[in-house]
Design a protein around this motif. Structure first.
Motif, PDB file in Angstrom:
ATOM      1  N   ALA A   4       0.831  -1.201   0.000  1.00  0.00           N
ATOM      2  CA  ALA A   4       0.000   0.000   0.000  1.00  0.00           C
ATOM      3  C   ALA A   4       0.865   1.250   0.000  1.00  0.00           C
ATOM      4  O   ALA A   4       2.063   1.205   0.289  1.00  0.00           O
ATOM      5  CB  ALA A   4      -0.911  -0.003   1.230  1.00  0.00           C
ATOM      6  N   THR A   7       1.113   6.335   4.267  1.00  0.00           N
ATOM      7  CA  THR A   7       0.191   7.431   4.542  1.00  0.00           C
ATOM      8  C   THR A   7       0.641   8.277   5.726  1.00  0.00           C
ATOM      9  O   THR A   7       1.563   7.919   6.462  1.00  0.00           O
ATOM     10  CB  THR A   7      -1.217   6.887   4.846  1.00  0.00           C
ATOM     11  N   PHE A 258       0.810  -3.894   3.744  1.00  0.00           N
ATOM     12  CA  PHE A 258      -0.568  -3.503   3.453  1.00  0.00           C
ATOM     13  C   PHE A 258      -1.169  -2.906   4.721  1.00  0.00           C
ATOM     14  O   PHE A 258      -0.656  -3.113   5.828  1.00  0.00           O
ATOM     15  CB  PHE A 258      -1.396  -4.710   2.987  1.00  0.00           C
ATOM     16  N   HIS A 259      -2.251  -2.172   4.577  1.00  0.00           N
ATOM     17  CA  HIS A 259      -2.909  -1.592   5.744  1.00  0.00           C
ATOM     18  C   HIS A 259      -3.864  -2.620   6.347  1.00  0.00           C
ATOM     19  O   HIS A 259      -4.863  -2.993   5.736  1.00  0.00           O
ATOM     20  CB  HIS A 259      -3.657  -0.310   5.358  1.00  0.00           C
ATOM     21  N   ASP A 273      -6.791  -7.312   5.165  1.00  0.00           N
ATOM     22  CA  ASP A 273      -6.343  -6.186   4.348  1.00  0.00           C
ATOM     23  C   ASP A 273      -7.521  -5.225   4.251  1.00  0.00           C
ATOM     24  O   ASP A 273      -8.520  -5.517   3.593  1.00  0.00           O
ATOM     25  CB  ASP A 273      -5.925  -6.685   2.968  1.00  0.00           C
ATOM     26  N   THR A 274      -7.419  -4.080   4.921  1.00  0.00           N
ATOM     27  CA  THR A 274      -8.575  -3.184   5.022  1.00  0.00           C
ATOM     28  C   THR A 274      -8.966  -2.572   3.683  1.00  0.00           C
ATOM     29  O   THR A 274     -10.092  -2.081   3.542  1.00  0.00           O
ATOM     30  CB  THR A 274      -8.301  -2.061   6.035  1.00  0.00           C
ATOM     31  N   SER A 275      -8.072  -2.619   2.693  1.00  0.00           N
ATOM     32  CA  SER A 275      -8.426  -2.061   1.387  1.00  0.00           C
ATOM     33  C   SER A 275      -9.488  -2.900   0.685  1.00  0.00           C
ATOM     34  O   SER A 275     -10.098  -2.442  -0.285  1.00  0.00           O
ATOM     35  CB  SER A 275      -7.180  -1.954   0.502  1.00  0.00           C
ATOM     36  N   ARG A 276      -9.716  -4.103   1.162  1.00  0.00           N
ATOM     37  CA  ARG A 276     -10.696  -4.989   0.537  1.00  0.00           C
ATOM     38  C   ARG A 276     -12.100  -4.817   1.115  1.00  0.00           C
ATOM     39  O   ARG A 276     -13.033  -5.501   0.687  1.00  0.00           O
ATOM     40  CB  ARG A 276     -10.253  -6.443   0.697  1.00  0.00           C
ATOM     41  N   GLU A 278     -15.130  -1.972   2.826  1.00  0.00           N
ATOM     42  CA  GLU A 278     -15.581  -0.586   2.952  1.00  0.00           C
ATOM     43  C   GLU A 278     -15.803  -0.281   4.434  1.00  0.00           C
ATOM     44  O   GLU A 278     -16.934  -0.164   4.913  1.00  0.00           O
ATOM     45  CB  GLU A 278     -16.852  -0.369   2.138  1.00  0.00           C
TER      46      GLU A 278
END
Length: 338
Positions: A4, A7, A258-259, A273-276, A278
């Motif tokens: 990722a 940030t 990854f986040h 993986d929090t990107s997966r 909402e």
């Protein structure tokens, strides 16, 4: 998982929580190089491209101002051209005199090819993996079913390292695994130096808590701490093991950059993986951070609970691995033998 972007929330955790914890030098004893060109046709999703420059770039992002070197592990992707991957990766590793590599091996590897690569190219150990088990059962296979005795005999003869991601549902708490490791370390293969990956595959509190009393009495056992984000396995290791047997590792780049984190759910665990998803965070300003920072935060908190000193932390993150791997001055000439 896919690496990722770094940030502001990652940076905040580094500056406020980790900058004073991580020592000036970092040795990452569990990380992977990968070139998608070495994958066969129709093998599906592969890992992210990662050459040595990629690892070094990520290291400067994750640990600003720190000197960082690696124990690179062969990447166990099904369908990979093992020899091409090893040849390319060791060329990458040779660019850094303080970085080492464990050769990817499968049960199908020719024993003389392994011997030649160790003696000629400078591999210091082996990286087997359960996905290559001859039984086809990747979840419940035993060590010799994906690291054949013939390869262990060679590793014993040459005094090699073996980074072992244990299989079986209970990981290091499994009685077959414990009995096999006891037999291998004390009787059959006393010259192999075993690194039990992921806190001996303890992503939750339970396996290492159950196994520690047996493991700590075995010779030639070390642990890498990679990809574990639950604080409890670290508390057990930091308080009950000899901390000189602990190596920092990240399992970068795909597995921890990854986040999210590796979530412990009782005795179960799962990568999140929090990107997966909402996800929403209506009650806080913070946002998910890189899993490798979750790991370091847990290490920091466990170290506080176990009352480790700054020297202990520097041992774990730098000295233990570099001393065990006999890594000297960066300007010294690298040996081609083990």
């Amino acid at each position: 998982m896919t690496p990722a972007a770094y940030t502001e929330h990652d940076r905040q955790i580094w500056e406020e929580e980790l900058e004073e914890f991580v020592p000036p030098r970092v040795f990452d004893a569990h990380i992977h190089l990968f070139n998608p060109q070495h994958m066969g046709e129709g093998t599906g999703r592969t890992w992210s491209h990662a050459d040595l420059e990629t690892l070094q770039s990520w290291a400067q992002r994750l640990y600003p101002g720190r000197e960082t070197h690696f124990l690179v592990l062969g990447s166990p992707a099904p369908g990979i051209d093992v020899q091409a991957h090893n040849d390319w990766a060791i060329q990458q590793v040779s660019q850094d005199p303080q970085t080492r590599m464990n050769r990817l091996v499968t049960p199908g590897c020719n024993i003389e090819d392994i011997r030649r690569d160790v003696l000629t190219h400078g591999f210091v150990g082996l990286k087997p993996y359960r996905l290559f088990s001859v039984t086809g059962d990747v979840a419940q296979c035993r060590i010799h079913e994906f690291l054949p005795h013939e390869q262990m005999e060679l590793a014993n003869e040459l005094g090699l390292w073996v980074t072992m991601h244990l299989s079986r549902h209970h990981g290091c708490a499994d009685e077959h695994n414990l009995d096999d490791l006891a037999d291998f370390t004390t009787r059959r293969y006393p010259n192999i130096k075993w690194i039990l990956a992921h806190c001996a595959r303890s992503f939750t509190y339970w396996p290492i808590r159950k196994a520690i009393d047996r493991l700590r009495d075995m010779p030639n056992i070390w642990y890498d701490l990679s990809a574990v984000t639950d604080v409890r396995p670290f508390i057990t290791l930091f308080s009950k093991e000899n901390t000189k047997r602990l190596f920092y590792g990240s399992d970068g780049i795909d597995s921890t950059y990854f986040h999210g984190q590796y979530v412990a759910l009782g005795r179960a665990w799962q990568a999140l993986d929090t990107s997966r998803f909402e996800l929403q965070f209506p009650h806080c300003e913070g946002r998910p951070i890189l899993a490798i920072y979750e790991q370091l935060l847990s290490m920091k908190q466990a170290a506080e609970i176990a009352e480790l000193s700054a020297d202990d932390i520097e041992d774990i993150i730098w000295r233990n691995a570099t001393e065990a791997l006999e890594i000297g001055d960066p300007m010294s000439t690298r040996s081609n033998t083990t």
